[in-house]
Design an enzyme around this catalytic site. Structure first.
Site, short mmCIF file in Angstrom:
data_model
loop_
_atom_site.label_atom_id
_atom_site.label_comp_id
_atom_site.label_asym_id
_atom_site.label_seq_id
_atom_site.Cartn_x
_atom_site.Cartn_y
_atom_site.Cartn_z
CG HIS A 217 -0.23 0.33 2.49
ND1 HIS A 217 0.52 -0.60 3.14
CD2 HIS A 217 -0.14 1.46 3.21
CE1 HIS A 217 1.03 -0.06 4.23
NE2 HIS A 217 0.67 1.20 4.30
C1 UD1 Z 1 -2.42 5.83 5.17
C2 UD1 Z 1 -1.20 6.26 5.97
C3 UD1 Z 1 -0.20 5.12 6.00
C4 UD1 Z 1 -0.84 3.84 6.50
C5 UD1 Z 1 -2.03 3.53 5.62
C6 UD1 Z 1 -2.74 2.26 6.01
C7 UD1 Z 1 -0.55 8.63 5.90
C8 UD1 Z 1 0.46 9.59 5.38
N1 UD1 Z 1 -0.52 7.39 5.38
O1 UD1 Z 1 -2.03 5.65 3.83
O2 UD1 Z 1 0.87 5.46 6.87
O3 UD1 Z 1 0.10 2.80 6.47
O4 UD1 Z 1 -2.94 4.64 5.71
O5 UD1 Z 1 -3.79 2.01 5.17
O6 UD1 Z 1 -1.34 8.99 6.74
N2 UD1 Z 1 -9.14 5.34 0.18
C9 UD1 Z 1 -10.34 4.71 0.05
N3 UD1 Z 1 -11.07 4.50 1.19
C10 UD1 Z 1 -10.64 4.88 2.42
C11 UD1 Z 1 -9.40 5.53 2.53
C12 UD1 Z 1 -8.65 5.74 1.40
O7 UD1 Z 1 -10.77 4.37 -1.03
O8 UD1 Z 1 -11.35 4.64 3.41
C13 UD1 Z 1 -8.33 5.54 -1.04
C14 UD1 Z 1 -8.46 6.95 -1.54
O9 UD1 Z 1 -8.53 6.89 -2.92
C15 UD1 Z 1 -7.18 7.60 -1.12
C16 UD1 Z 1 -6.20 6.42 -1.11
O10 UD1 Z 1 -6.97 5.29 -0.75
O11 UD1 Z 1 -6.80 8.62 -1.95
C17 UD1 Z 1 -5.10 6.62 -0.11
O12 UD1 Z 1 -5.62 6.90 1.17
P1 UD1 Z 1 -4.83 7.87 2.20
O13 UD1 Z 1 -5.62 8.03 3.44
O14 UD1 Z 1 -4.38 9.11 1.51
O15 UD1 Z 1 -3.49 7.13 2.53
P2 UD1 Z 1 -3.12 5.57 2.64
O16 UD1 Z 1 -2.38 5.19 1.42
O17 UD1 Z 1 -4.28 4.74 3.05
#
Ligand code: UD1
Length: 382
Positions: A217
Site C-alpha cells: 500500500h
Molecule cells: C495511510 C497512511 C499510511 C498507512 C495507511 C494504512 C498517511 C500519510 N498514510 O495511507 O501510513 O500505512 O494509511 O492504510 O497517513 N481510500 C479509500 N477508502 C478509504 C481511505 C482511502 O478508497 O477509506 C483511497 C483513496 O482513494 C485515497 C487512497 O486510498 O486517496 C489513499 O488513502 P490515504 O488516506 O491518503 O493514505 P493511505 O495510502 O491509506
C-alpha cells in the site's frame, strides 16, 4: 497520583486503519481503571472512511463510537493535514483536555500533534522513536514532527529510545512501554485461531502452511510504475506458481493496478488470489497459517515477528529494525528489485516459523501507558 484531584481529561485520536489496533488497548485500559483517574474522548479524523478500512475495525476491536468524527476524507497531504487541523482545533477548544494522545505515524497523528501544542495541551505519542531515516516517506515526516512536539514519548523498544536520544530528546520525556499492537494481537489470538483460513480467503489453497500472504500500500511501492509493474509481474507470472499467494488489496493499490494496466495480469494468474481488505482477526488468522508474508506494512512485520512468520519486507528500509533477522526477528529487507525478492522468496519459503518477542511486547503495554499518564499530571503545558 491524580486520583484525589479532578479526573484527567484525555482526548485520543485515530485516523487511518493502522491506528485502530493501537488505540483499542489504550481505550480498554482506560475503561479498566479502578480509580477513574482519567475521563476519555475519542476523535476520528475520518482519513479512512470505507467500512472495510474503518468501521469494521471499531466493532471487531471493541472500540467505542468516536465522540467526534472530523470527516476529513481523502486528499493530498496538505489537504488532509490542513483540514484535520482546522476541524480539530474547535474540538480541543471546546473540551480543553489535559492530554492529547496520538498513535503511530499517519497524517492524523501529525496534524493533531501540531494542534495540541498550538492549543497548549500536553501531548503524548504512542509508538514514538521509530525512524526509517528515509525522509521521502510521508510517515517519517509525521514521526519526526510528532516526536519533537510530544511531552511524553511512549517507545516500543530500545532502538527507538536510542533514536530519540540521538536527536537530543530529554530522557525524562521517554518511557519505554513495549508495543501496544501486541496487546491487540494477544487479545484476539485465540479467537483468530478458531477461524477457518479457507473461509477468510475464499480460496481452496488456504490450508495452513500452503500459502503466502501479500499486502502492498505504500506510495513508494504502488505509485511508482517502474517498481510496481516488475514486482507484480514477478508475483503473478512466477512466484505464485511456486506457492499460492493471497493478496488483500488496499484501495490505493487497486487504483494503481488499473492505472498501470495490471488488472488482467493479476486476475488471470492462477496462483494469485485477490481479496478485499479484511478484518483484523481475519488477517491475524491468515498470518498464523501463512508459510510466508510479503508486505510493505510495518505493523504486519511486527505481527510476523511475534507469530514467527517468515516475512519479506518489500521496502529498502524499515523504521522497525527490531523485527529484522539480525535483531532476532523474522523479517528481511528485500527492497523492490525482483531478483532480490525472488531470492528472498526461495530462501524463506521453507524457513521454519521462529516466534520472537522483544522485551515488553507482552500484551500489557496499554496498562503501562495509562499508569504513566495518570502519574505524569505535572504542571500545565506551555
Ligand atoms: C495511510 C497512511 C499510511 C498507512 C495507511 C494504512 C498517511 C500519510 N498514510 O495511507 O501510513 O500505512 O494509511 O492504510 O497517513 N481510500 C479509500 N477508502 C478509504 C481511505 C482511502 O478508497 O477509506 C483511497 C483513496 O482513494 C485515497 C487512497 O486510498 O486517496 C489513499 O488513502 P490515504 O488516506 O491518503 O493514505 P493511505 O495510502 O491509506
Amino acid at each position: 497520583m491524580h486520583s484525589h484531584a479532578a479526573p484527567l481529561r484525555v482526548l485520543s485520536v485515530v485516523g487511518a486503519r493502522p491506528n485502530f489496533m493501537k488505540i483499542a488497548p489504550f481505550v480498554h485500559a482506560l475503561r479498566a481503571q479502578k480509580d477513574a483517574a482519567c475521563v476519555h474522548r475519542l476523535v476520528h479524523t475520518g482519513q479512512h472512511y470505507d467500512a472495510a478500512m474503518s468501521r469494521s475495525f471499531f466493532s471487531a476491536l471493541d472500540i467505542p463510537e468516536p465522540d467526534v468524527d472530523l470527516g476529513v476524507g481523502s486528499g493530498t497531504h496538505a489537504e488532509q493535514v490542513g483540514r484535520t487541523m482546522i476541524a480539530f482545533e474547535p474540538v480541543v477548544r471546546d473540551w480543553r483536555p489535559d492530554w492529547i494522545v496520538v498513535v503511530g505515524d499517519v497524517n492524523a497523528t501529525c496534524a493533531c500533534a501540531l494542534t495540541a501544542r498550538k492549543e497548549h495541551v500536553r501531548l503524548a505519542h504512542i509508538e514514538a522513536g521509530l525512524r526509517s531515516f528515509d525522509e521521502t516517506m510521508p510517515e517519517e515526516i509525521n514521526r519526526i514532527v510528532t516526536d519533537r512536539l510530544a511531552h511524553l514519548l511512549f517507545t516500543p523498544d530500545a532502538l527507538a529510545d536510542r533514536n530519540l536520544a540521538a536527536e537530543g530528546t530529554a530522557p525524562e520525556r521517554i518511557r519505554r512501554v513495549g508495543n501496544i499492537m501486541i496487546d491487540t494481537l494477544e487479545r484476539h489470538r485465540a479467537a483468530a485461531a478458531a477461524l477457518d483460513p479457507q473461509a477468510v480467503a475464499g480460496a481452496a489453497a488456504a490450508a495452513d502452511g500452503g500459502f503466502a500472504v501479500l499486502t502492498l500500500h505504500r506510495p513508494a511501492t504502488v505509485d511508482c510504475r517502474d517498481r510496481l509493474v516488475p514486482l507484480v509481474r514477478l508475483l503473478a507470472d512466477e512466484l505464485s506458481a511456486e506457492l499460492p499467494v493471497i493478496w488483500a488489496l488496499h484501495p490505493r493499490t487497486r487504483k494503481q493496478l488499473d492505472a498501470f494496466g495490471l488488472r488482467a495480469a493479476v486476475e488471470t494468474a492462477p496462483g494469485l488470489k485477490l481479496i478485499e481488505p479484511i478484518g483484523y482477526r481475519e488477517m491475524l488468522r491468515l498470518n498464523m497459517g501463512a508459510r510466508l508474508m510479503l508486505t510493505d506494512s510495518g505493523g504486519l512485520q511486527e505481527e510476523c515477528c511475534v507469530l514467527g512468520t517468515p516475512c519479506i519486507t518489500l521496502r529498502p528500509n524499515t523504521e522497525r529494525p527490531v523485527t529484522l533477522q539480525e535483531h532476532g526477528g523474522t523479517c528481511i529487507l528485500a527492497g523492490h528489485d525482483p531478483a532480490a525478492v525472488r531470492a528472498a522468496f526461495r530462501r524463506l519459503r521453507d524457513a521454519p516459523r521462529k516466534p520472537f518477542r522483544p522485551p515488553l511486547w507482552d500484551g500489557h503495554t496499554a496498562e503501562r501507558i495509562v499508569a504513566a499518564l495518570a502519574g505524569a499530571a505535572g504542571p500545565a503545558a506551555t
